[in-house]
Write a protein that holds these residues in place. Structure first.
Motif, PDB file in Angstrom:
ATOM      1  N   ARG A 143       0.892  -1.270  -0.056  1.00  0.00           N
ATOM      2  CA  ARG A 143      -0.049   0.037   0.051  1.00  0.00           C
ATOM      3  C   ARG A 143       0.806   1.365  -0.012  1.00  0.00           C
ATOM      4  O   ARG A 143       1.611   1.396   0.704  1.00  0.00           O
ATOM      5  CB  ARG A 143      -0.866   0.114   1.222  1.00  0.00           C
ATOM      6  N   ARG A 144       0.217   2.338  -0.706  1.00  0.00           N
ATOM      7  CA  ARG A 144       1.167   3.641  -0.867  1.00  0.00           C
ATOM      8  C   ARG A 144       1.341   4.237   0.541  1.00  0.00           C
ATOM      9  O   ARG A 144       0.245   4.451   1.184  1.00  0.00           O
ATOM     10  CB  ARG A 144       0.379   4.579  -1.742  1.00  0.00           C
ATOM     11  N   VAL A 145       2.570   4.540   0.894  1.00  0.00           N
ATOM     12  CA  VAL A 145       2.865   5.302   1.919  1.00  0.00           C
ATOM     13  C   VAL A 145       2.413   7.008   1.937  1.00  0.00           C
ATOM     14  O   VAL A 145       3.110   7.258   0.779  1.00  0.00           O
ATOM     15  CB  VAL A 145       4.436   4.971   2.624  1.00  0.00           C
ATOM     16  N   PRO A 146       1.801   7.544   2.846  1.00  0.00           N
ATOM     17  CA  PRO A 146       1.276   8.738   2.510  1.00  0.00           C
ATOM     18  C   PRO A 146       2.621   9.805   2.429  1.00  0.00           C
ATOM     19  O   PRO A 146       3.645   9.397   3.050  1.00  0.00           O
ATOM     20  CB  PRO A 146       0.673   8.994   3.904  1.00  0.00           C
ATOM     21  N   PRO A 147       2.719  10.441   1.635  1.00  0.00           N
ATOM     22  CA  PRO A 147       3.967  11.660   1.340  1.00  0.00           C
ATOM     23  C   PRO A 147       3.925  12.405   2.793  1.00  0.00           C
ATOM     24  O   PRO A 147       3.093  12.623   3.322  1.00  0.00           O
ATOM     25  CB  PRO A 147       3.612  12.439   0.334  1.00  0.00           C
ATOM     26  N   THR A 148       5.260  12.904   2.676  1.00  0.00           N
ATOM     27  CA  THR A 148       5.227  13.660   4.017  1.00  0.00           C
ATOM     28  C   THR A 148       6.044  14.978   3.813  1.00  0.00           C
ATOM     29  O   THR A 148       6.341  15.617   4.779  1.00  0.00           O
ATOM     30  CB  THR A 148       6.593  12.765   4.895  1.00  0.00           C
ATOM     31  N   SER A 149       5.567  15.303   2.683  1.00  0.00           N
ATOM     32  CA  SER A 149       5.869  16.783   2.210  1.00  0.00           C
ATOM     33  C   SER A 149       4.932  17.326   1.041  1.00  0.00           C
ATOM     34  O   SER A 149       4.685  16.425   0.389  1.00  0.00           O
ATOM     35  CB  SER A 149       7.390  17.101   1.838  1.00  0.00           C
ATOM     36  N   ILE A 150       5.054  18.601   0.564  1.00  0.00           N
ATOM     37  CA  ILE A 150       4.341  19.189  -0.411  1.00  0.00           C
ATOM     38  C   ILE A 150       4.918  18.508  -1.653  1.00  0.00           C
ATOM     39  O   ILE A 150       4.064  18.540  -2.575  1.00  0.00           O
ATOM     40  CB  ILE A 150       4.688  20.661  -0.228  1.00  0.00           C
ATOM     41  N   SER A 151       6.054  18.265  -1.757  1.00  0.00           N
ATOM     42  CA  SER A 151       6.955  17.614  -2.887  1.00  0.00           C
ATOM     43  C   SER A 151       6.747  16.344  -3.228  1.00  0.00           C
ATOM     44  O   SER A 151       7.243  15.680  -3.952  1.00  0.00           O
ATOM     45  CB  SER A 151       8.197  17.963  -2.837  1.00  0.00           C
ATOM     46  N   ASN A 152       5.728  15.685  -2.480  1.00  0.00           N
ATOM     47  CA  ASN A 152       5.435  14.180  -2.632  1.00  0.00           C
ATOM     48  C   ASN A 152       6.520  13.205  -2.229  1.00  0.00           C
ATOM     49  O   ASN A 152       6.294  12.082  -2.487  1.00  0.00           O
ATOM     50  CB  ASN A 152       4.964  13.728  -4.172  1.00  0.00           C
ATOM     51  N   ILE A 153       7.448  13.754  -1.394  1.00  0.00           N
ATOM     52  CA  ILE A 153       8.648  13.003  -0.954  1.00  0.00           C
ATOM     53  C   ILE A 153       8.146  12.001   0.088  1.00  0.00           C
ATOM     54  O   ILE A 153       7.443  12.667   1.015  1.00  0.00           O
ATOM     55  CB  ILE A 153       9.847  13.629  -0.675  1.00  0.00           C
ATOM     56  N   VAL A 154       8.497  10.996   0.230  1.00  0.00           N
ATOM     57  CA  VAL A 154       8.159  10.067   1.450  1.00  0.00           C
ATOM     58  C   VAL A 154       9.411  10.035   2.423  1.00  0.00           C
ATOM     59  O   VAL A 154      10.540   9.699   1.954  1.00  0.00           O
ATOM     60  CB  VAL A 154       7.787   8.629   1.267  1.00  0.00           C
ATOM     61  N   ASP A 155       9.411  10.321   3.643  1.00  0.00           N
ATOM     62  CA  ASP A 155      10.437  10.650   4.565  1.00  0.00           C
ATOM     63  C   ASP A 155      10.387   9.027   4.851  1.00  0.00           C
ATOM     64  O   ASP A 155       9.411   8.563   5.869  1.00  0.00           O
ATOM     65  CB  ASP A 155      10.455  11.404   5.598  1.00  0.00           C
ATOM     66  N   ALA A 156      11.214   8.066   4.284  1.00  0.00           N
ATOM     67  CA  ALA A 156      10.885   6.778   4.743  1.00  0.00           C
ATOM     68  C   ALA A 156      11.469   6.417   6.158  1.00  0.00           C
ATOM     69  O   ALA A 156      11.161   5.041   6.427  1.00  0.00           O
ATOM     70  CB  ALA A 156      12.025   6.087   3.706  1.00  0.00           C
ATOM     71  N   ASP A 157      11.809   7.252   6.671  1.00  0.00           N
ATOM     72  CA  ASP A 157      11.929   6.867   8.379  1.00  0.00           C
ATOM     73  C   ASP A 157      10.415   6.784   9.044  1.00  0.00           C
ATOM     74  O   ASP A 157      10.480   6.194  10.421  1.00  0.00           O
ATOM     75  CB  ASP A 157      12.677   8.028   9.205  1.00  0.00           C
ATOM     76  N   VAL A 158       9.530   6.985   8.445  1.00  0.00           N
ATOM     77  CA  VAL A 158       8.149   6.816   8.812  1.00  0.00           C
ATOM     78  C   VAL A 158       7.927   5.417   9.042  1.00  0.00           C
ATOM     79  O   VAL A 158       6.933   4.788   9.614  1.00  0.00           O
ATOM     80  CB  VAL A 158       7.029   7.663   8.023  1.00  0.00           C
ATOM     81  N   ILE A 159       8.687   4.292   8.057  1.00  0.00           N
ATOM     82  CA  ILE A 159       8.458   2.840   8.197  1.00  0.00           C
ATOM     83  C   ILE A 159       9.059   2.386   9.550  1.00  0.00           C
ATOM     84  O   ILE A 159       9.967   2.666  10.028  1.00  0.00           O
ATOM     85  CB  ILE A 159       9.269   2.496   7.099  1.00  0.00           C
ATOM     86  N   PRO A 160       7.876   1.506  10.175  1.00  0.00           N
ATOM     87  CA  PRO A 160       8.602   0.995  11.388  1.00  0.00           C
ATOM     88  C   PRO A 160       9.508  -0.212  11.323  1.00  0.00           C
ATOM     89  O   PRO A 160       9.161  -1.182  10.633  1.00  0.00           O
ATOM     90  CB  PRO A 160       7.245   0.282  12.050  1.00  0.00           C
ATOM     91  N   GLN A 161      10.667   0.039  11.798  1.00  0.00           N
ATOM     92  CA  GLN A 161      11.750  -0.691  11.121  1.00  0.00           C
ATOM     93  C   GLN A 161      12.002  -2.075  11.941  1.00  0.00           C
ATOM     94  O   GLN A 161      12.448  -3.125  11.477  1.00  0.00           O
ATOM     95  CB  GLN A 161      13.301   0.082  11.302  1.00  0.00           C
ATOM     96  N   LEU A 162      11.426  -2.209  13.116  1.00  0.00           N
ATOM     97  CA  LEU A 162      11.917  -3.332  13.921  1.00  0.00           C
ATOM     98  C   LEU A 162      10.875  -4.444  13.542  1.00  0.00           C
ATOM     99  O   LEU A 162      11.338  -5.860  13.872  1.00  0.00           O
ATOM    100  CB  LEU A 162      11.565  -3.081  15.292  1.00  0.00           C
ATOM    101  N   LEU A 163       9.816  -4.373  12.998  1.00  0.00           N
ATOM    102  CA  LEU A 163       8.970  -5.497  12.385  1.00  0.00           C
ATOM    103  C   LEU A 163       8.862  -5.483  10.851  1.00  0.00           C
ATOM    104  O   LEU A 163       7.985  -6.224  10.538  1.00  0.00           O
ATOM    105  CB  LEU A 163       7.707  -5.226  13.161  1.00  0.00           C
ATOM    106  N   ILE A 164       9.876  -4.829  10.335  1.00  0.00           N
ATOM    107  CA  ILE A 164       9.672  -5.236   8.857  1.00  0.00           C
ATOM    108  C   ILE A 164      10.518  -6.438   8.467  1.00  0.00           C
ATOM    109  O   ILE A 164      11.597  -6.650   8.860  1.00  0.00           O
ATOM    110  CB  ILE A 164      10.786  -3.820   8.009  1.00  0.00           C
ATOM    111  N   GLU A 165      10.115  -7.365   7.720  1.00  0.00           N
ATOM    112  CA  GLU A 165      10.615  -8.665   7.601  1.00  0.00           C
ATOM    113  C   GLU A 165      11.500  -8.581   6.334  1.00  0.00           C
ATOM    114  O   GLU A 165      12.751  -9.350   6.330  1.00  0.00           O
ATOM    115  CB  GLU A 165       9.434  -9.576   7.227  1.00  0.00           C
ATOM    116  N   ARG A 166      11.311  -8.029   5.155  1.00  0.00           N
ATOM    117  CA  ARG A 166      12.088  -7.668   4.080  1.00  0.00           C
ATOM    118  C   ARG A 166      11.683  -6.458   3.402  1.00  0.00           C
ATOM    119  O   ARG A 166      10.731  -5.963   3.681  1.00  0.00           O
ATOM    120  CB  ARG A 166      11.918  -8.921   3.083  1.00  0.00           C
TER     121      ARG A 166
END
Length: 952
Positions: A129-152
């Protein structure tokens, strides 16, 4: 205290988890462990009809999170970037900025960029699913991803707009969560650089459990990260202020110099006066005392920039400080036999801090009778005023402190209807960015504080405070003494500097539904289809205490303040650094799509299998209209050893809210006017373009996978790609040399409109505007070689990944084509694009508990600039190749039957490889500021990380 805490962690234990090369794989070559993970996953990448990447015609690179944490145990987003397919991604060391088009409020946000064609031309997904953008320029600050439970992390390296939606021109980065995690895991680690700085500490815990007799499942995680950063570039002994001087002509070729200083901006200030003026050109080497200026070595084209001498320079942040709290939770519940409910929530609270500028006072007007200027010097100045220049490094540097609050929640249902799987989900994303600009110069107060007279009591006072009409307004004005390196009082510095907040809010609502399955079988097997639909709406609004529409009130300010001209809009801005305020702007889009996978042949001569995959999507924007995208691909297994694949696709990227409606923003820049040769501080004005349309991309890929049965564990994947984007949205900057030449030499009105001159022909501002102007072309080859075997009875893995991308051409009318392939620097935020990028990994399990692994990353020699028309001095214009080694050691033990622990040591840049000096044209006015090294290189140096991981 922080360093003591880090050292304690470092001494707690040493070892590193061996790099499990078997976890890093490219679709069909996926090694056993990663392949098993991929096959068990419900979420798919590269297709909505195929259950995993093994038979996808689109290349998919899979990397397990356990591998990533061993590669670079910092952040997940930094670890992903070891893959050569990433180039041009931004992070904490990417020339931190806040204001301007690249900064957008937080220029150190984690931006993932496939092939350096723009972070907004690839999609970031979580569980498909599309991660919502974190700025007006449609860039995603990927640090929003929860890292500890990411499998791959699955990376699709091809155009898939028809499958996943608009903006997926160069591919998709899909973070897959572990939805069935049970138990508890935790870690704590600390790290420090070879130079005793850049300290890091992070810790996290995750837990998962079945509930309600197995019908429900709950997973939760929390992580904390504290990174001190490196607040000065001079903290590295190799950083010697490299800049490019010259004007890029035969008479004044570009050349890279080091130990650069600015002759016109010494730290104590320098006087310029006309007529018979004995003090002309002298500077204040000490407070109140003039000395003859000591010049350095200068070069044609940039006479104010010199090697050595008594000039000034800046010393900005090398790596931004960061503190982050990251939370995640997921709850699943089986409502019935074939229907499940899920609720997912994540939150990220992040604070960065970095220094963006020293205060440069250029060509300011001073009164000869200034109360702080010694009478003996006043008598030597023949005119009523003189010009003064100073690098005002006495106050603390301008400091940007972005604090972001990123929230994401998804409510969904999934299940089965017969043989069909269906999904429905609603996602709400809310990102609030509060950027505090500390030490922002108030130009009105500065003008008042610089005009110093003597009152009746013989004390220096501000002139405006002595005038009846403005006495009340400037009652608190503190006279500013600029005549010397440390001449200004703390009270005067405090008076002219303000802290100005900026607050931006980005929201996105996204509803998506899809259904997939096999309606029938044909002669070669099951035909699978997928139908999907999506609607989303994005809004943005912002407020600012330092807006570019705020002008100084110049009443009774005799010097250094120009009242706003209501006709032209010219005037003195109230603040030196500005953020635009914006009313709410919005954009909505709906999309429908279909995809099918059709088997054509099975178990015939030369065809163990042949499948055809196709997708089509209709997209309707309320801002830029309607578009069709499509994709066709084929997957041909010649036999069990050899496979071929290929795709062709039409993709789109719509202009962002920033492109269409961003409010005007202003940054003060130093750039040379190629028409007159003058270099002055003037505004660079960013303006939107509501007439933009979507850009159209065409991508095709062809490749093969070879797994020789006579060498078990060996595999080779090779994929060629070609990407062409028509009507590419390009931000055109009036001050760029090629744009100036397009106006000056060819008279192109589009370019001339970006250069604003007064009646005397002097540039008063440069405009920066996005336009559907360029065609972008790139091509290349991705390689992956993998061997998984055993040595002396223990697991032994070798892996090599490579990317060859010789050209990234930006083709614009009436100006030379810019080629960013194999180039270290570029305009409008373009960063390093080595044409050859290599990552090699070796891993060996010495015992069942102790593992050793090593990783080596290398890039080839690069050009410093992509404009083919500029002239470089002989032997100049390139930056040397660079490579670095990392080492990982780990030891795992099981202190009890209910869990295990692992201590590890990770050494990044094992041999402390020094990045070669490099910079871009246009940097001569700010030595010690922008650049100094290619973004792909490591400026931090050898870095030690140690810690312990637990699993119960």
């Amino acid at each position: 205290m922080k360093r003591l805490r880090l050292n304690t962690i470092l001494l707690a234990g040493v070892s590193v988890v061996a790099f499990s090369g078997s976890a890093l794989a490219q679709d069909a070559d996926t090694a056993p462990e990663a392949q098993e993970t991929a096959e068990q996953a419900i979420v798919v990448t590269g297709s909505r009809t195929i259950s995993n990447g093994n038979n996808s015609p689109t290349p998919v690179t899979v990397i397990a999170t356990d591998t990533l944490k061993d590669l670079r145990p910092t952040s997940l987003t930094e670890s992903v970037q070891v893959l050569p397919v990433f180039s041009g991604s931004r992070s904490q060391t990417s020339n931190p900025s806040a204001t301007g088009g690249v900064g957008g409020g937080n220029g150190v946000a984690a931006q993932l960029n496939l092939r350096n064609i723009g972070a907004n031309r690839n999609l970031v997904l979580m569980d498909g699913r599309r991660v919502p953008p974190t700025s007006i320029s449609n860039i995603v600050d990927a640090d929003v991803i929860p890292q500890l439970l990411i499998e791959r992390v699955d990376t699709v390296t091809g155009g898939v707009s028809a499958v996943y939606g608009s903006d997926a021109v160069t591919g998709v980065v899909n973070f897959i969560t572990n939805k069935n995690f049970t138990g508890v895991k935790a870690y704590i680690q600390g790290g420090m650089s070879e130079y005793g700085d850049a300290g890091q500490m992070s810790a996290g815990v995750a837990a998962g459990s079945d509930l309600f007799g197995g019908r429900g499942h709950l997973t939760l995680s929390y992580e904390y990260r504290d990174d001190e950063g490196v607040d000065r570039r001079s903290a590295r002994p190799w950083f010697n202020r490299p800049v490019v001087v010259g004007s890029g002509t035969v008479a004044a070729p570009y050349r890279l110099i080091t130990n650069a200083t600015l002759a016109n901006l010494p730290f104590g200030g320098r006087i310029t006066c006309t007529g018979v003026c004995p003090v002309n050109g002298q500077y204040f080497a000490s407070d109140g005392v003039l000395s003859a200026f000591v010049p350095g070595t200068t070069y044609a084209g940039t006479p104010n920039t010199q090697v050595g001498g008594a000039g000034g320079y800046v010393d900005l942040t090398l790596k931004a400080e960061q503190r982050m709290h990251q939370m995640y939770g997921r709850f699943d519940f089986e409502l019935g036999e074939n229907i499940n409910f899920f609720l997912v929530g994540s939150a990220n609270y992040k604070r960065n801090s970095f220094y963006t500028d020293e205060v440069q006072l250029q060509n300011i007007t001073m009164s000869r009778t200034n109360a702080f200027l010694a009478p003996s010097y006043q008598a030597q100045i023949p005119t009523a005023t003189f010009t003064f220049n100073r690098m005002f490094a006495q106050p603390e540097r301008a400091n940007a402190v972005p604090e972001s609050r990123q929230l994401m929640a998804t409510l969904g249902l999934n299940g089965k209807v017969g043989s069909f799987d269906w999904n429905f989900a609603y996602t709400r994303g809310s990102s609030r960015l509060e950027t505090l600009l500390r030490n922002n110069v108030n130009n009105q107060k500065l003008s008042a504080a610089l005009d110093v007279v003597t009152n009746a009591g013989g004390q220096p006072v501000c002139y405006a405070a002595t005038q009846a009409a403005t006495a009340a307004a400037y009652a608190s004005c503190v006279p500013l003494n600029l005549f010397g390196p440390t001449s200004a009082s703390a009270a005067a510095i405090d008076y002219i500097l303000d802290d100005t907040p900026y607050v931006a809010q980005t929201n996105q609502d996204d509803v998506i539904a899809d259904i997939s399955g096999s309606p029938f079988d044909n002669w070669a097997g099951p035909v699978t289809v997928a139908l999907s639909g999506e609607w989303r709406k994005q809004t943005f609004e912002s407020s600012s205490a330092a807006s570019p529409v705020m002008y100084a009130d110049c009443t009774n300010l005799r010097f250094n303040c120009t009242a706003r001209n209501v006709t032209t809009g010219a005037g003195t801005f109230l603040y030196r650094q500005t953020f635009p305020a914006s009313p709410q702007i919005k954009q909505s889009v709906w999309e429908v799509a279909a995809e099918a996978n059709v088997p054509l042949l099975r178990d015939t001569a030369f065809f163990k299998s042949l499948d055809l995959n196709g997708a089509v999507r209709y997209t309707s924007y309320d801002t830029v209209g309607d578009y069709w995208t499509w994709k066709i691909g084929a997957d041909w297994h010649l036999n069990d050893d050899l496979r071929f694949r290929g795709t062709i696709s039409r993709d789109i990227r719509a202009p962002t809210l920033n492109d269409l409606y961003a409010p005007t923003s202003v940054v003060i820049v130093n750039n040379q006017d190629l028409l007159t040769g003058a270099t002055n501080q003037v505004p660079s004005v960013n303006v939107p373009n509501p007439n933009l349309t979507a850009e159209i991309g065409k991508t095709w890929t062809v490749g093969g996978v070879y797994k020789p049965s006579f060498i078990p564990g060996l595999s080779l994947a090779v994929d060629y790609y070609s990407i062409k984007i028509d009507g590419a949205i390009t931000t055109v900057q009036g001050f760029q040399a090629n744009i100036q030449n397009g106006c000056n030499l060819n008279g192109v009105s589009l370019y001339c409109d970006l250069i604003v001159r007064n009646a005397a022909g002097t540039v008063t501002s440069w405009l920066v505007r996005p336009v559907n102007l360029a065609q972008i072309e790139t091509y290349g080859v991705d390689f992956e070689l993998n061997y998984n075997g055993r040595l002396f009875g223990q697991a032994f893995n070798l892996r090599g990944l490579a990317a060859w991308q010789p050209h990234i051409r930006y083709i614009q009318p009436s100006v030379p084509t810019i080629d960013q392939g194999g180039v270290a620097f570029g305009s409008t935020g373009l960063t390093s694009s080595p044409s050859v990028r290599l990552t090699g990994i070796a891993s060996y399990a010495v015992t069942d508990a102790f593992k050793v692994s090593a990783m080596y990353r290398w890039r080839n020699r690069m050009k410093l600039w992509g404009d083919p028309t500029v002239v470089w001095a002989a032997g100049e214009g390139t930056v040397a190749p660079y490579g670095q080694m990392s080492l990982n050691l780990s030891y795992e033990f099981k202190p009890s039957t209910i869990g295990s622990a692992e201590v590890f040591l990770n050494i990044q840049n094992l041999f402390n490889a020094i990045p070669p000096a490099a910079n871009a044209p246009g940097t001569s006015t700010s030595p010690g500021g922008f650049g100094g090294f290619a973004i792909t290189d490591d400026p931090i140096g050898r870095f030690w990380t140690a810690g312990v991981r637990f699993r119960f």
